[in-house]
Write an enzyme that holds these catalytic residues in place. Structure first.
Site, PDB file in Angstrom:
ATOM      1  N   GLU B  18       0.754  -1.246   0.062  1.00 39.05           N
ATOM      2  CA  GLU B  18      -0.117  -0.130  -0.101  1.00 39.05           C
ATOM      3  C   GLU B  18       0.806   1.254   0.127  1.00 39.05           C
ATOM      4  O   GLU B  18       0.363   2.159   0.277  1.00 39.05           O
ATOM      5  CB  GLU B  18      -1.020  -0.021   1.420  1.00 39.05           C
ATOM      6  N   ASN B 102      -1.147  -7.555  -3.925  1.00 39.84           N
ATOM      7  CA  ASN B 102      -1.818  -6.780  -4.796  1.00 39.84           C
ATOM      8  C   ASN B 102      -1.182  -5.737  -5.609  1.00 39.84           C
ATOM      9  O   ASN B 102       0.073  -5.344  -5.103  1.00 39.84           O
ATOM     10  CB  ASN B 102      -3.110  -6.311  -4.047  1.00 39.84           C
ATOM     11  N   ASP B 144      -7.826  -5.121  -4.283  1.00 43.33           N
ATOM     12  CA  ASP B 144      -6.913  -5.448  -3.218  1.00 43.33           C
ATOM     13  C   ASP B 144      -6.927  -7.033  -2.878  1.00 43.33           C
ATOM     14  O   ASP B 144      -6.527  -7.250  -1.951  1.00 43.33           O
ATOM     15  CB  ASP B 144      -7.020  -4.715  -2.001  1.00 43.33           C
TER      16      ASP B 144
END
Ligand SMILES: [Cu+2]
Lengths: 192, 418, 318
Positions: B18, B102, B144
């Site tokens: 992220e 992801n 995700d």
């Protein structure tokens, strides 16, 4: 009729609005005064050179130009997303970082405390933004951060919602007023 | 992630999908600690250690430098594909299997293309790191769906023939049975409620997405199941050779997802999404599914009110242990799912129970309590539930958690008498 | 109204002419009736006595005229609706479905245009630029219109009519330019304080020229050569600029400001606010709020050395 310099940016109350033409002079003057004071929240100071610090102990004088000011607050709201504060603090509820909408401040909730947090970072994972954003931007963001815990008037909030999934814009939704105890007493854990 | 020692190597990967990082897995020599090889999960073939030996089963994974060509320019350098989950080792073929995280950012509009080699499984030669095959569970991932969940290596009959398979209950809600020698998908069956995809096309290997559930910048798409945390997150399942069942601890949640332009600033999240998570159909949030891989259907299910965020443990005594987020440590019958025993501990459980025989010859089951992580951050980090999007939307799903548990952290060891 | 340099423009002009003729005819008729009423000696008999029932004698005529008039309006309106429907269809049909089209995604932001050339099968060839469009003549370009803040409107008068860009929605528009040249586009929906400075430079060129442009835009930025450029590069990478701007081939990858990889190849700065060149760059980087007050690039307050260095580096981004 001439307006004082610097007030002409207020578009919602142009100097020759209808009541001035039709109504009496007194009413007209009153209306103008009203218009001008109401417009403070829309004051845009664009050149972005923060005023020099003059008094060390009292609240930072720069507070005044960033708090309760719609334009600065809404720029802050934009930057809060752009600089990814929202990635760690969500829209105030927190995540990787602590919540910003509650009444607990680890490092103080005054404008200057928040600005210091943003610019210098904090040890447990708050990145340092000094040099990455300008000082003016830090003040704008701080103004927005304080609005998350309802410490800015409802009338200065931007109509853009904080959160995408929120159904109501913040101008309509009542924000619970949270007044932290240490809001005025200064930072708790800071030694400086 | 915890490193895995296999084939004389210590294997470690990176996290931070992220934050705009570039994922990799590295192997250190177990003896000397020197770097033996490092395989990136995006970028040119030579960085990914893709060479002559690479034989992916599906055409979508063949081609030169797909780790660059399936991305917009520059984007692969900050595209995620981290390795923070589980690695499995098959000594017979000297192969490791692991999933990649992801692609970033969550806003898929900023990364058109299949985004190789994120959200898929790699098989590599553990000695050299060379890739053998790759299968992408979510090409151009929209939600995700890291593919880092555990893989269970079994030798089992598929359509009447014994096959060497790799089984993984994926984030996207399908239980994949892959041929672990070739990477072919033998079956992919939903083990939870899914409305964001229609299944997996076994001929092309591609997931079939549902157009209406595709996130679009500037709007909020409602009721996407499963959520970003997946039908099942990292918490591992257990397999019992006695019952032939796989015990999958997972969740039943749906979400509203809004995406917006993510701005890459070094050291800050690179996300571009906001979500709001809530219970899926049925209202319960956690499920323990006993899955029969040969019959390709669940044998039984136990519903839990709170999301099930602990690992499962199957014992030779035909018990399955797992913990709940409100602090119950439970044992159910491995064949029927009936509750056999439970004990309340001081805080919610999001860890993996273990069983062992102690030096005194007695058998013990141990578990660590302490709610937290993505699901429990509301309690452990005292987030503010008035914001739906807190903890990437998960706080909304567990608003009741503060009334049901508190933060803690202790090791509990139970002796099996009898 | 749009000019005739694009396909849509030509069809649109025909429709416009039709509307003009029909409405002028109607206007003429109305004026004629008005004149007739003016000169008519109504309500007074020839002998000078007011005639209260005089209307009655002309009632049938009046009735017929009214019915005719209403019918004319209805027919006219239906005809015009039909004509605009046909034009709309014509615009859609005029794009040969099998011809290679160019896909461009334009995202409006306060107060500039983010432009992406998208190649669906080969995303690694995508190109990001700002405030300019390059179009090959005679090739249809499908423009996908998005907004990331407020409503804007995309308008290149020479090539096509206006189309709004609305946050959370996707609109599109096909441009088929039939003449080379440089055209000006403009945001046509008030979007904030600097709406007037939100222009778009459109260059329609031959296919060969366009291919060259594409190839050049696909290259990453060169490494800085001189010490001054290097100092500027380091400033841009490590300070405020890289939090908002992207430069391909470097670590700067932000999206909230225009992509600067090939900045100097553009015709103007800050969405048509300043002409491109050294003077413009200095003016902009030194004080963007002085040049375009209220835009979203802050006053950074570079000192003279930093300013020289940053500008020197920006000038290498050709
Ligand atoms: Cu505009």
């Amino acid at each position: 009729m001439r307006l004082p310099k610097g007030r002409t940016g207020c578009l919602s109350h142009p100097p020759l609005s209808p009541p001035c033409i039709q109504g009496g002079r007194l009413a007209c003057a009153l209306f103008l005064c009203l218009g001008l004071t109401a417009c403070d929240r829309e004051q845009r100071s664009l050149n972005g050179q923060p005023k020099a610090e003059t008094i060390a102990l009292a609240n930072d004088p720069r507070d005044l130009s960033y708090q309760e000011n719609s334009y600065q607050l809404s720029q802050g709201q934009r930057l809060y997303k752009w600089m990814n504060c929202s990635g760690c603090h969500a829209n105030g509820g927190g995540g990787m970082g602590p919540p910003l909408m509650d009444d607990e401040w680890r490092y103080g909730g005054r404008m200057e405390d928040i600005v210091r947090t943003i610019l210098h970072g904090r040890p447990n994972g708050m990145p340092r933004f000094e040099g990455k954003i300008t000082e003016q931007e830090a003040w704008q963001i701080a103004s927005y951060v304080r609005s998350l815990s309802a410490q800015q008037g409802q009338d200065v909030l931007s109509a853009r919602p904080d959160s995408m999934s929120a159904s109501e814009p913040p101008t309509l939704a009542e924000r619970g007023k949270v007044l932290p105890e240490n809001n005025l007493t200064g930072p708790k854990d800071e030694q400086n | 992630m915890a490193p895995l020692v296999a084939g004389g190597k210590v294997l470690v990967g990176n996290a931070g999908g992220e934050f705009g990082v570039r994922g990799w897995l590295a192997a250190l020599d177990a003896g000397s600690g020197r770097l033996a090889w490092k395989a990136y999960n995006t970028g040119p073939d030579k960085d990914v250690l893709i060479g002559q030996a690479f034989r992916p089963f599906y055409p979508m994974d063949r081609g030169k430098d797909l780790g660059i060509h399936s991305w917009p320019p520059e984007q692969w350098k900050i595209g995620g594909g981290t390795v923070w989950g589980w690695i499995s080792f098959d000594p017979a073929s000297n192969t490791i299997f692991y999933g990649t995280g992801n692609p970033g950012p969550w806003n898929h509009e900023q990364r058109p293309g299949d985004n190789k080699w994120t959200a898929g499984v790699f098989a590599r030669n553990v000695s050299t790191g060379e890739a053998k095959w790759f299968y992408q569970t979510s090409p151009h991932d929209l939600y995700d769906h890291d593919d880092i969940n555990e893989q269970i290596l079994l030798d089992m009959p598929v359509a009447g023939r014994m096959r060497l398979v790799l089984i993984r209950p994926g984030r996207n809600g399908y239980l994949y049975v892959l041929d672990r020698q070739t990477g072919q998908v033998l079956s992919a069956d939903p083990f939870g409620y899914i409305n964001s995809s229609r299944g997996v096309n076994l001929r092309s290997g591609r997931l079939i997405p549902v157009k209406e559930k595709e996130p679009q910048a500037g709007r909020v798409v409602r009721n996407i199941c499963p959520t970003a945390s997946g039908a099942k997150d990292w918490n591992p399942s257990a397999f019992s050779p006695r019952t032939g069942l796989i015990y999958i601890p997972h969740i039943n949640l749906c979400m509203d997802l809004g995406v917006l332009e993510a701005n890459y600033v070094v050291g800050t999240p690179y996300l571009g999404a906001e979500s709001k998570v809530y219970a899926g159909p049925g209202g319960y949030r956690g499920v323990l599914t006993a899955w029969d891989p040969v019959a390709r259907k669940p044998a039984w299910e136990v519903h839990e009110d709170l999301p099930l965020w602990s690992g499962a443990l199957a014992t030779a005594g035909d018990l399955v242990f797992y913990g709940t987020m409100d602090g119950w440590f439970k044992a159910v019958d491995a064949r029927s799912g009936k509750l056999r025993w439970r004990a309340k501990v001081d805080s919610g459980i999001i860890s993996q129970p273990v069983a062992y025989r102690g030096a005194d010859g007695r058998e013990y089951v141990a578990v660590i309590s302490g709610v937290g992580g993505w699901a429990g951050a509301l309690v452990s980090a005292q987030l503010d539930p008035r914001d739906n999007s807190a903890a990437l939307g998960f706080v909304n799903a567990v608003r009741d958690l503060p009334n049901k548990t508190k933060s803690g952290g202790r090791l509990f060891v139970f002796a099996l008498d009898g | 109204m749009s000019g005739g340099d694009g396909l849509d423009g030509a069809l649109f002009n025909r429709l416009f002419a039709l509307f003009l003729i029909v409405s002028l005819t109607m206007l003429a008729l109305v004026l004629a009736f008005l004149a007739a009423a003016w000169f008519r000696r109504g309500g007074v008999r020839q002998d000078g006595v007011a005639d209260e029932n005089g209307r009655a004698s002309r009632e049938p005529l009046l009735r017929a005229l009214l019915i005719g008039w209403t019918a004319l309006i209805a027919i006219g309106l239906i005809g015009l609706t039909f004509a605009s429907f046909l034009t709309d269809r014509g615009m859609a049909d005029a794009i040969p479905p099998d011809r290679r089209t160019i896909n461009i995604i334009v995202t409006a932001k306060q107060f500039w245009w983010d432009v992406n050339y998208a190649f669906d099968n080969e995303p690694s060839k995508n190109i990001r630029t700002a405030n300019e469009l390059h179009l090959p003549v005679g090739v249809p370009a499908r423009v996908t219109l998005k907004s990331s803040d407020v409503i804007h409107s995309f308008w290149i008068p020479n090539l096509a009519g206006k189309q709004d860009l609305i946050p959370g929605r996707v609109n599109d528009l096909v441009l088929l330019p039939n003449r080379t040249g440089v055209f000006r586009g403009q945001c046509a929906e008030f979007c904030g304080i600097q709406h007037a400075h939100m222009a778009l430079d459109v260059t329609v060129e031959s296919r060969a020229q366009f291919a060259n442009w594409l190839a050049a835009q696909g290259k990453p930025a060169p490494a800085p050569a001189s010490p001054l450029q290097k100092a500027g590069y380091l400033y841009v990478m490590n300070r405020e600029c890289s939090g908002c701007h992207a430069i391909a081939g470097t670590a700067a990858n932000a999206t909230v400001g225009p992509d600067l990889t090939h900045l100097m190849s553009r015709r103007s700065l800050a969405a048509g606010t300043l002409p491109m060149g050294r003077a413009g760059l200095y003016a902009w980087v030194a004080d963007p709020q002085g040049v375009k007050p209220g835009n979203n690039m802050p006053y950074v307050g570079l000192d003279a050395n930093e300013l020289h260095a940053v500008t020197a580096y920006l000038e290498t981004l050709k």
